[in-house]
Design a protein around this motif. Structure first.
Motif, PDB file in Angstrom:
ATOM      1  N   ARG A 228    -111.578  19.727  65.659  1.00 51.37           N
ATOM      2  CA  ARG A 228    -110.609  18.637  65.497  1.00 51.37           C
ATOM      3  C   ARG A 228    -109.709  18.518  66.723  1.00 51.37           C
ATOM      4  NH1 ARG A 228    -109.808  19.673  59.103  1.00 51.37           N
ATOM      5  NH2 ARG A 228    -111.049  17.894  58.408  1.00 51.37           N
ATOM      6  N   ASP A 232    -109.310  15.113  68.914  1.00 47.55           N
ATOM      7  CA  ASP A 232    -108.009  14.490  69.158  1.00 47.55           C
ATOM      8  C   ASP A 232    -107.871  14.025  70.601  1.00 47.55           C
ATOM      9  OD1 ASP A 232    -107.222  14.873  66.563  1.00 47.55           O
ATOM     10  OD2 ASP A 232    -106.144  16.750  66.949  1.00 47.55           O
ATOM     11  N   ARG A 235    -109.621  10.415  70.766  1.00 47.80           N
ATOM     12  CA  ARG A 235    -109.358   9.374  69.766  1.00 47.80           C
ATOM     13  C   ARG A 235    -108.844   8.078  70.398  1.00 47.80           C
ATOM     14  NH1 ARG A 235    -110.354  11.439  64.890  1.00 47.80           N
ATOM     15  NH2 ARG A 235    -110.005  13.673  64.547  1.00 47.80           N
ATOM     16  N   LYS A 239    -113.255   5.662  67.632  1.00 45.79           N
ATOM     17  CA  LYS A 239    -112.931   6.055  66.270  1.00 45.79           C
ATOM     18  C   LYS A 239    -113.851   7.228  65.905  1.00 45.79           C
ATOM     19  CE  LYS A 239    -112.131   3.816  61.800  1.00 45.79           C
ATOM     20  NZ  LYS A 239    -112.329   2.553  61.057  1.00 45.79           N
ATOM     21  N   PHE A 241    -114.845  10.692  63.390  1.00 46.21           N
ATOM     22  CA  PHE A 241    -114.727  11.423  62.136  1.00 46.21           C
ATOM     23  C   PHE A 241    -115.562  12.684  62.223  1.00 46.21           C
ATOM     24  CE2 PHE A 241    -114.091   6.992  60.545  1.00 46.21           C
ATOM     25  CZ  PHE A 241    -112.767   7.153  60.150  1.00 46.21           C
ATOM     26  N   ASP A 251    -111.634  22.044  54.177  1.00 48.07           N
ATOM     27  CA  ASP A 251    -110.656  21.087  53.663  1.00 48.07           C
ATOM     28  C   ASP A 251    -110.424  21.254  52.162  1.00 48.07           C
ATOM     29  OD1 ASP A 251    -110.359  20.124  56.169  1.00 48.07           O
ATOM     30  OD2 ASP A 251    -110.949  18.063  55.736  1.00 48.07           O
ATOM     31  N   THR A 476    -108.048  10.459  53.654  1.00 46.67           N
ATOM     32  CA  THR A 476    -108.474  11.782  54.119  1.00 46.67           C
ATOM     33  C   THR A 476    -109.720  11.660  54.991  1.00 46.67           C
ATOM     34  OG1 THR A 476    -109.822  12.179  52.148  1.00 46.67           O
ATOM     35  CG2 THR A 476    -107.527  12.917  52.085  1.00 46.67           C
ATOM     36  N   GLU A 477    -109.899  12.629  55.884  1.00 47.39           N
ATOM     37  CA  GLU A 477    -111.046  12.580  56.797  1.00 47.39           C
ATOM     38  C   GLU A 477    -112.357  12.774  56.037  1.00 47.39           C
ATOM     39  OE1 GLU A 477    -112.225  14.112  61.247  1.00 47.39           O
ATOM     40  OE2 GLU A 477    -110.894  15.349  60.041  1.00 47.39           O
ATOM     41  N   GLN A 480    -113.225   9.257  54.617  1.00 43.23           N
ATOM     42  CA  GLN A 480    -113.588   8.294  55.658  1.00 43.23           C
ATOM     43  C   GLN A 480    -114.880   8.687  56.363  1.00 43.23           C
ATOM     44  OE1 GLN A 480    -110.069   8.188  58.077  1.00 43.23           O
ATOM     45  NE2 GLN A 480    -108.899   6.979  56.606  1.00 43.23           N
ATOM     46  N   GLY A 481    -115.051   9.990  56.605  1.00 47.52           N
ATOM     47  CA  GLY A 481    -116.275  10.440  57.254  1.00 47.52           C
ATOM     48  C   GLY A 481    -117.496  10.217  56.385  1.00 47.52           C
TER      49      GLY A 481
END
Length: 869
Positions: A228, A232, A235, A239, A241, A251, A476-477, A480-481
């Protein structure tokens, strides 16, 4: 409590109260010292049904088609994905991801072989002279077209519109993990034999595997955090994920830890605030609070000491234990205050001794009935639910014992004082429940009957189909992922269709000469390399799901996505009837059918290889297939053949991914439809077709929930009815006491059916919790009613007195439960939200039933005999 037991309790507990507290606190402190070693478990076993026969076949297939675990990164730039600047950014991202710990390879559109950009010949393929974007020789415009239309890469490495791509971060195979896993499973299998005598060895193997799983998870936490951090940095350019088993496992554990920390503190805060409002006394806030905290500390310490790990489901036992302990304490406090108010001349020893004497019997029976309710979860067949049932069963015993040790002993250290008790009468809020019961009792009964009927209809509408993605908030990732991969990259949850060689040889080709031709040129001297004895998942029973599409499986708990296509082990194709034109055409029939279904995303099989050979060579025959296979470089075999053919057993595998985010997906019906079509329409033999993968195992678990829920609840109510008969010594009174609990459980299950909340591993526990806690109200109320009735001989007067005394304790307990669990609505984990709100609603229904329906039925039926006044 009998006089003999009361005397023994006074001698052993009350009189030496200071020493009892010292010993108890020392024990709790010692156990509490183990709490830092408490572990959480997010293994994939949580998604399967224990004893499921499909699990054995799934493991066999997982061993045969070995895979690696991996992360997936989705990359969606603002501009053209194939523009030089975007490809340069993608290259930098890939190279940074390759530096992550334990990464064996990162696969992207930059380095996969391209067969149509420009078109290559068989000579180019066999010589390894295949262009890639990174290696040069590839035409970018043609590559864009190939990624959009390639039977391999379309909806796998790139989205159909070419705007999104995926990078697969393959992780090195942890051989030690698989060795421990295989040893444990072998011993578990041997333990099923009657003459098994290696129980200590099995226990040691299970502990070794569990301990190493914790190490694996700690490494996964570091891996995900570093991944992650890398994302970052990119980003601003695209976009991004992150997806994959390690990320989901990390998570989910983080969500559970967050809920334990934040909402445990929130519920504790509600308890303190409501105790202050209820009793307006520091003494009656601190003593119950101390007892609750000691109960939780003792249980957590005991679980840590026994290395009994919390899961996403059993983690909720902390909140429940607080509530159950508090309920017992409130009943004891209210009763103590009543005795102190009515007998002010008594000393402290007499007050405490009398409180314990009159409350022991109903509290023990409430604990026993609560035990029965939670013990019903043990037969669910789902390991986390089983663990939750056992934890709560032990926790209820601990809460009961500490309540009758800590609170009485602490009171013995305090001086008696004037208390307010049950004489508050009309000023009590519960007095209004009594008024409603007296003046509108008929309406109460009618509404209850209507609610019961509606609940029955709602229960018939219960479903078990749910979407795993709905467990998480949309921001939440994980959500979305999964949504991105499902919509753009071919689906998230995997299914394998396994085709065995038929026992009765069918005619696969219209021309039998083709089969002879194929056999003549097969390579019998090229042996298949046996699959290693391991699994694909990186931290428990793997999941050959999320698509074995790249040979280094995603092996997600919910599907090996992106699977066995890049970097897997190689096994040459020995003689196999599937590796013929006729065999591949047969596979293609299944492939095309599966690809046509609206529920499916990406489908890969030998038909993909066959289609590519036709693209390169035109029409092919068996001889050309044999020669091409013999000449293909190992890297191509690893991508196109090894994941879909096991020549040593003459077995073909078709890997597909199902769109789990689809609201129309009905797993059970989908699986039945696929199997029926292959047998009835395509003519395969029944024993020749097998469906496996996490989609099958997860579906089996879900399908068991409804039957398990209804059967276990029925058994629970029968057991509680029997206990009521022993306690109240009256069938009529037992049936009356059961009514509000039946209504509360029916309302929570019926309400779920009416609003469309599916049964899952979390919600299946709600009904047991409802019965387990709600039944306490009925026991306390009826027990008090029986004790009060002889004094006046009047049912109505007795009802008002009970509402003013025991009714207040019931009301206080319920209010704390309702408000305390409602705070879970703020969780990021949807099952926790359902758990909190449904438990709160169930407790409200149980309270209203015990405060209005129960007394009204007593007034109508008069189970204690005729009135004397």
């Amino acid at each position: 409590m009998s006089s003999r037991l009361a005397s023994l309790y006074q001698t052993l507990i009350l009189k030496p109260a200071p020493w009892v507290l010292v010993i108890l606190l020392a024990l709790i402190a010692w156990l509490g010292s183990h709490i830092p070693q408490m572990k959480l478990d997010a293994s994939s076993e949580a998604l399967v049904l224990e004893g499921d026969k499909s699990l054995e076949y799934f493991r066999e297939i997982s061993k045969r088609y070995q895979t690696e675990d991996y992360l997936v990164v989705t990359f969606q730039p603002e501009g053209d994905l194939f523009a030089p600047a975007q490809l340069e950014t993608l290259e930098k991202l890939r190279d940074r991801l390759a530096t992550l710990p334990n990464v064996s390879k990162v696969t992207s559109i930059l380095d996969v072989p391209l067969l149509q950009s420009p078109p290559v010949s068989l000579t180019d393929v066999t010589s390894g002279n295949i262009p890639t974007i990174e290696g040069g020789g590839a035409n970018i415009d043609m590559a864009r077209e190939e990624f959009s239309n390639s039977p391999i890469y379309r909806s796998l490495l790139t989205s159909p519109d070419g705007s999104t791509t995926a990078l697969q971060v393959n992780l090195k195979r942890d051989t030690h993990y698989f060795d421990l896993l295989n040893k444990r499973d072998a011993l578990r299998e041997a333990a099923k034999q009657e003459d098994f005598d290696r129980h200590q060895e099995l226990a040691a193997a299970e502990k070794a595997f569990d301990d190493y799983t914790v190490e694996v998870h700690e490494r996964q936490e570091v891996l995900v955090a570093e991944a992650r951090a890398i994302l970052d940095d990119f980003r601003d350019d695209a976009k991004l994920f992150l997806g994959g088993v390690p990320m989901i496992a990390v998570d989910m554990i983080d969500f559970v830890k967050s809920d334990l920390k934040n909402f445990g503190a929130g519920i504790l805060g509600f308890i303190v605030a409501l105790l202050v409002v209820i009793f307006r006394s520091l003494r009656w806030v601190l003593i119950p609070l101390l007892n609750c905290l000691l109960t939780v500390v003792l249980m957590l310490g005991l679980l840590a000491f026994l290395d009994w790990r919390l899961t996403v489901i059993s983690a909720n036992f902390v909140a429940l234990l607080l509530i159950i302990s508090l309920a017992i304490n409130i009943h004891l406090v209210v009763r103590y205050r009543e005795i102190s108010a009515t007998q002010p001349q008594w000393n402290q020893f007499e007050r405490v001794a009398e409180t314990v004497r009159v409350m022991a019997r109903p509290c023990i029976y409430t604990a026993l009935t609560t035990l029965v309710a939670f013990a019903s979860l043990v037969v669910s067949g789902i390991r986390p639910v089983i663990d939750f049932g056992w934890m709560m069963t032990i926790g209820v015993v601990v809460a009961l014992l500490l309540s009758f040790l800590v609170l009485p002993c602490v009171l013995m250290l305090l001086k008696p004082r004037q208390e307010k008790g049950g004489a508050e009468g009309d000023s009590s809020f519960t007095h209004y429940f009594a008024i409603v019961t007296e003046r509108a009792g008929g309406v109460v009964v009618l509404v209850s009957v209507l609610l019961l009927g509606t609940s029955a209809w709602g229960i018939s509408q219960l479903k078990v189909e749910n979407r795993f993605i709905d467990y998480f908030h949309e921001d939440t990732e994980i959500y979305q992922g999964m949504e991105t991969i499902d919509a753009e990259l071919g689906g998230t949850i995997g299914l394998d269709v396994i085709l065995d060689r038929p026992k009765v040889e069918p005619q696969l080709a219209s021309d039998p000469a083709e089969d002879e031709f194929s056999d003549a040129f097969a390579e019998p001297d090229v042996a298949a390399a046996p699959a290693e004895d391991d699994f694909s998942s990186a931290f428990d029973e793997p999941a050959a799901d999320f698509g074995d599409d790249f040979a280094d499986d995603f092996s997600d708990d919910f599907g090996d996505d992106f699977g066995d296509d890049f970097g897997g082990s190689s096994s040459s194709t020995a003689q196999s009837q599937w590796f013929t034109v006729a065999g591949m055409q047969r596979v293609q029939e299944v492939h095309d059918y599966l690809d046509s279904l609206p529920e499916t995303g990406k489908v890969l099989s030998l038909a993909t290889f066959y289609e590519l050979m036709q693209m390169v060579m035109g029409n092919v025959d068996d001889l050309q297939l044999a020669l091409a296979q013999r000449s293909l470089p190992e890297s191509i075999n690893q991508i196109l053949l090894d994941p879909y053919l096991a020549p040593e057993v003459d077995q073909a595998r078709i890997s597909l991914r199902v769109k789990e985010t689809s609201k129309e997906l009905q797993r059970n019906e989908f699986l039945k439809e696929v199997r029926a079509h292959l047998i009835n329409e395509l003519g395969f033999q029944e024993e020749q077709v097998h469906l496996t993968g996490m989609l099958v195992l997860y579906n089996n678990m879900l399908q068991s929930l409804f039957t398990s829920q209804i059967l276990t609840l029925s058994a629970v109510f029968v057991a509680i009815l029997a206990m009521f008969m022993v306690l109240f010594r009256s069938l009529r009174l037992a049936l009356i006491a059961l009514a509000p609990n039946l209504l509360a459980a029916g309302m929570v299950l019926g309400g779920m059916g009416l609003v469309g909340i599916p049964l899952d591993m979390m919600t299946i526990t709600i009904a047991a919790i409802t019965v387990g806690i709600g039944v306490d109200h009925a026991i306390h109320y009826v027990h008090r009613f029986k004790a009060e009735f002889p004094d006046s001989g009047n049912y109505l007067d007795t009802m008002y007195r009970c509402h003013a005394s025991i009714g207040r304790a019931m009301y206080y307990t319920s209010v704390i439960i309702i408000f305390g669990f409602s705070i879970l609505a703020l969780s990021n984990f949807t099952p926790s939200i359902y758990f909190g709100l449904l438990t709160a609603g169930a407790m409200l229904a149980a309270l209203l039933g015990s405060m209005m329906l129960l007394p009204k039925l007593i007034l109508i039926i008069k189970p204690l005999g005729p009135e004397t006044q």
